[in-house]
Structure formats: structure tokens, C-alpha cells
Design a protein around this motif. Structure first.
Motif, PDB file in Angstrom:
ATOM      1  N   ASP A 271       1.019  -1.087  -0.013  1.00  0.00           N
ATOM      2  CA  ASP A 271       0.070   0.074  -0.077  1.00  0.00           C
ATOM      3  C   ASP A 271       0.835   1.255   0.267  1.00  0.00           C
ATOM      4  O   ASP A 271       0.545   2.282  -0.597  1.00  0.00           O
ATOM      5  CB  ASP A 271      -1.027   0.223   1.125  1.00  0.00           C
ATOM      6  N   ALA A 272       1.985   1.034   0.800  1.00  0.00           N
ATOM      7  CA  ALA A 272       2.899   2.185   0.852  1.00  0.00           C
ATOM      8  C   ALA A 272       3.625   2.542  -0.689  1.00  0.00           C
ATOM      9  O   ALA A 272       3.842   3.591  -1.064  1.00  0.00           O
ATOM     10  CB  ALA A 272       3.771   2.198   1.876  1.00  0.00           C
ATOM     11  N   ILE A 273       4.081   1.466  -1.244  1.00  0.00           N
ATOM     12  CA  ILE A 273       4.649   1.475  -2.555  1.00  0.00           C
ATOM     13  C   ILE A 273       3.711   2.318  -3.573  1.00  0.00           C
ATOM     14  O   ILE A 273       4.070   3.159  -4.150  1.00  0.00           O
ATOM     15  CB  ILE A 273       5.201   0.006  -2.949  1.00  0.00           C
ATOM     16  N   ARG A 274       2.307   1.704  -3.397  1.00  0.00           N
ATOM     17  CA  ARG A 274       1.303   2.019  -4.684  1.00  0.00           C
ATOM     18  C   ARG A 274       1.121   3.703  -4.401  1.00  0.00           C
ATOM     19  O   ARG A 274       1.157   4.428  -5.281  1.00  0.00           O
ATOM     20  CB  ARG A 274       0.074   1.368  -4.534  1.00  0.00           C
ATOM     21  N   GLU A 275       1.137   3.902  -3.103  1.00  0.00           N
ATOM     22  CA  GLU A 275       0.762   5.410  -2.693  1.00  0.00           C
ATOM     23  C   GLU A 275       2.077   6.347  -3.216  1.00  0.00           C
ATOM     24  O   GLU A 275       1.818   7.222  -3.785  1.00  0.00           O
ATOM     25  CB  GLU A 275       0.667   5.466  -1.354  1.00  0.00           C
ATOM     26  N   ALA A 276       3.214   5.868  -2.906  1.00  0.00           N
ATOM     27  CA  ALA A 276       4.226   6.738  -3.363  1.00  0.00           C
ATOM     28  C   ALA A 276       4.545   6.721  -4.934  1.00  0.00           C
ATOM     29  O   ALA A 276       4.639   7.866  -5.421  1.00  0.00           O
ATOM     30  CB  ALA A 276       5.712   6.216  -2.732  1.00  0.00           C
TER      31      ALA A 276
END
Length: 470
Positions: A271-276
Motif C-alpha cells: 500500500d505504501a509502495i502504490r501510494e508513493a
């Protein structure tokens, strides 16, 4: 007697409003002034070192250092920043330096002074012209997003568009029933006549507006890379490519739950990867000339977007939730909000930070001179005490699993072998099909659209829909 051959002189024509000559890099300051003046009048141009004012090519000694000095002078003395192409060229029998430059963020200043090109002269800009350029640059209606692009409905990646529209409707943020491309783009304010605005082209066209560079480095430094890839395309496509590249590079661990169920956990929260990634496109400074970047090191993964962080605020303020959103590209971010790829309340950094904190993953937000980077620090399994499993084998197994899942997701609509191979970032179609497509077909998860003619030129592959258990 030794014969000395005299090199003939070549003339390449006079200077113009977009072409400038300098005898050598000894005229560096004058060259910077000309570049800024041409940018302010014409938005692009070319400059040569090693050519006299009348167009006579005299050449100059060129080394890596001389090319570097040109690049450094442009970076140090021209604002806003530009990213030109600087190269050594041979004209006739002589070596020259050619500088191709362009930019859309007028007014440009050289040595803190704005100038404008008139014939072959670089005149100090009048205050009224300077003020008007500033108003246009800062006014939303003149923004890069709202400029009409060269791209039409024919250039749209239909698969990316259809996927986006379905996602937005499933999210409940688009309520109209129409699915016609032109009607939808009109409602999203991304088209004018038959031409897409820059924002619409960036989102949905396979064109050169977006460029993504991705690389894996052998150590913790930008020295030796083990893999490097470069793609152009729509935001919707490139964001998926970036995500998959990171997924394939990350280490994964397996936790065994009740009933011997397996749960695969990445070293960095997805989720953090996609958001970034999606934020790196949504907040990009598109007319900077720079690419979005994914850099994978032994100890960290960096996701970079061109465009400095908003002046006067820090990432920490957004993490604390005390800042209102600053939208560099409101049309793009609004469109991505409809599909729930982005939110509109300045919560992106906070969600990245919260997800990483919950997973025990260290993350940093780095403000750079001309861009912004999210840095995820990786788990160093090699320094842990006690016996270790074969991390490499696990990683390879999980990498293949994740790639196969990606293929199945992409092939929900029929795709050719070449389409699948290119989309996944590979080059050798035959090798890719044997390694990934064949096992999926044998497992009954993927099927041919023309099974009785496997070698048909019209052959495509489609994901087998799983029947729900009653």
C-alpha cells in the motif's frame, strides 16, 4: 618534406531567433544568456560551441570535462531548471558541442536577469512582459495541464482507459452512465475538440509525455547497476510497471497461519509502495524535462518525482495532518481521486508513513533541489543471528508467483504474447512465453483464444475465470 593538410572551413548558415553560435566555451556566460532569452521567446532552441557568429565552423577541443562544464553552467545559472541534451558533434571535419534545450516555465532567468530574443540579440526583458509571463505561469487557466496537446482520441490506450473508468465507477465516484471515450473525457474536462489536454494525454496516452526510468544497483551507491529500463506511456500504465518492478525486486517472507495457510509478506508494505508511485506522477512537474525514477539499492528503494516540494512547508507537516493540499496538477489528481488511486485531502504522505510504521519499515521523505523522493529502507536479513533459510530461493519463488499474478490480471482481456512480454518489461518473447505463459496454460489459469492453432499469428491469451464454489 612534411605536408600539412589544411582542413576546409564549413559554414552552417547565420544565427536566428532559435539558433545561437559561440566560438568556444570561453563564452559560457554569453551562452547562458542566449539560452534563457531563446526559451523566453520560443520555448526551445539549439546552441553550438565551436562556431563563429557568421556560421563558420572552427571547432574546439572537447573532453568529458568541457561537456560537464556546460551542464554545470546551465544548472547553476539558469532558473527555473532545464535539462538540455548536451553532446559532441562533428560538423565537416571539426568537433563542436551542440546543446538542444527546451522549457515551458517562462520567464527564464540567466544570472538572475530575464532576457528575450530579438533577431540574433538577447535584450533585457521589459517589466510588463516579465509580469505577464509570471501571471501566465502561475494562473491555473494557463497551466501545463490545460494546454491542448498534439494527441487525439486515436492515441488513447483503450485498455488503460476502460480499466480506469470501471475502477472509478466501482468506487462510486463517477455516477454517469456514459462509457464513450470522448463523452467521458469531456465530463472529466480532459479534452478540447478532438485533442486531449496535456493532463488527459499524460493520464491515458501511450506517448512521450511521461518517462519512467528504473534501475537496480549492485551496492548502496549509484555506481554499478545490474539492470536498467526506460519506458514511456500513460500514467496508468507506468504506475503499474513501477509497482511490478519493485515487487519483483523485494524480498518476501512467508508466515504459516492456522490450517497451514501461507501468507506472503513483502519487506515494504505494498500500500505504501502504490501510494508513493501514484503520488510521484500526480505531483510531478511535467514540463521540467525530467523522468520519474525508481532506484533499487541493496539497503533501500527510492521513488523520485521531478518537481520540488511546496515552498515553506515540510513533509512532517503533512504527516501530522496540519496542512491543506497543494495541487500542482489539479486535473490529474482530481481524475485519480475518482478512481481512488489518490485522495484529495493531503493524506498521501501520512498513509505511507502509517503503513510503514505498522510494518516496522523505516521510511524517509527527502526534499531535493529539483524534485522529491520517498525512500524505503529494506530489511537486512544477512545480518540476523541464527540459521537462515535460502532467501534467494524464496525471493525467486515469490517473484515468479507475483509476476504470474500480474500476468493473470493483465490478461483479463485477451492479449498477444508480445503485448504481455513488453508490458511485463521483458524483451525475449519466446523465452518469456516458455518460462511464464506455458506454465500458466498447463495449470489451467491461462488459455489460448485459438487453442487448435497454437502458432496462429492472431493467437492471444486470456485469464480463465474461476467458478465460484457453492
Amino acid at each position: 618534406m612534411k605536408v600539412i593538410r589544411k582542413m576546409s572551413l564549413v559554414n552552417i548558415g547565420p544565427e536566428t531567433e532559435t539558433i545561437e553560435y559561440k566560438k568556444s566555451t570561453g563564452e559560457m556566460k554569453e551562452a547562458m544568456i542566449s539560452i534563457a532569452a531563446i526559451l523566453n521567446k520560443h520555448k526551445k532552441g539549439v546552441l553550438y560551441f565551436g562556431v563563429k557568429n557568421d556560421g563558420t565552423v572552427i571547432g574546439q577541443v572537447i573532453t568529458d570535462e568541457s561537456l560537464r562544464k556546460v551542464s554545470q553552467a546551465i544548472g547553476n545559472h539558469i532558473t527555473p531548471a532545464i535539462y538540455p541534451e548536451i553532446k559532441a558533434v562533428r560538423i565537416g571535419e571539426r568537433e563542436c558541442i551542440q546543446v538542444d534545450f527546451e522549457g515551458n516555465r517562462q520567464p527564464y532567468l540567466a544570472y538572475s536577469i530575464p532576457r528575450i530574443r530579438v533577431a540574433d540579440e538577447d535584450l533585457i526583458m521589459e517589466q510588463d512582459i516579465y509580469d505577464e509571463m509570471i501571471r501566465k505561469r502561475d494562473n491555473v487557466k494557463y497551466s501545463w495541464e490545460r494546454q491542448v496537446s498534439e494527441y487525439t482520441l486515436q492515441d488513447i490506450d483503450k485498455n488503460a482507459f476502460d480499466s480506469y473508468l470501471q475502477k472509478a465507477k466501482d468506487a462510486g465516484r463517477i455516477s454517469f452512465e456514459e462509457t464513450d471515450v470522448k463523452t467521458v473525457l469531456n465530463k472529466l474536462e480532459l479534452i478540447q475538440g478532438d485533442h486531449l489536454l496535456n493532463a488527459g494525454a499524460a493520464l491515458f496516452c501511450n506517448c512521450g509525455i511521461n518517462e519512467l526510468q528504473m534501475a537496480k544497483f549492485a551496492t548502496n551507491e549509484r555506481l554499478t547497476f545490474t539492470d536498467i529500463r526506460r519506458f514511456t506511456g500513460s500514467i496508468m500504465e507506468l504506475s503499474k510497471r513501477a509497482e511490478q518492478y519493485i515487487i519483483d525486486a523485494m524480498d518476501w517472507r512467508v508466515e504459516i497461519g492456522s490450517g497451514l495457510s501461507r501468507k506472503e509478506i513483502p519487506e515494504i508494505p505494498l500500500d505504501a509502495i502504490r501510494e508513493a508511485i501514484i503520488n510521484s506522477f500526480g505531483h510531478k512537474l511535467f514540463d521540467s524535462g525530467q523522468s520519474n525514477e525508481v532506484a533499487i539499492f541493496k539497503d533501500r528503494i527510492e521513488i523520485y518525482n521531478p518537481g520540488a516540494f511546496p515552498t515553506g512547508v515540510s513533509p512532517e507537516k503533512f504527516i501530522e495532518g496540519n496542512e491543506r493540499p497543494v495541487r500542482r496538477n489539479p486535473l490529474i489528481t482530481r481524475t485519480l481521486y475518482y478512481s481512488k488511486d489518490m485522495e484529495s485531502f493531503a493524506t498521501g504522505l501520512k498513509r505511507i508513513y502509517t503503513a510503514c510504521k505498522a510494518a516496522g519499515c523505516r521510511v524517509e521523505f527527502e526534499q531535493q533541489a529539483y524534485g522529491f523522493a520517498v525512500i524505503f529502507y529494506r530489511r537486512n536479513t544477512s545480518t540476523q543471528d541464527g540459521p537462515q533459510d535460502s532467501t534467494q530461493d524464496k525471493h525467486q519463488d515469490n517473484t515468479q508467483d507475483s509476476l504470474q499474478n500480474r500476468i493473470l490480471e493483465y490478461c483479463k482481456m485477451p492479449r498477444s504474447k508480445k503485448e504481455i512480454t513488453v508490458y511485463m518489461g521483458y524483451k525475449d518473447v519466446k523465452s518469456f512465453a516458455k518460462r511464464y505463459l506455458k506454465p500458466l496454460c498447463e495449470a489451467g489459469e491461462l488459455q489460448m483464444t485459438i487453442p487448435d492453432r497454437p502458432s496462429s499469428r492472431n493467437q492471444k491469451y486470456v485469464t480463465v475465470e474461476k467458478k465460484e464454489e457453492k
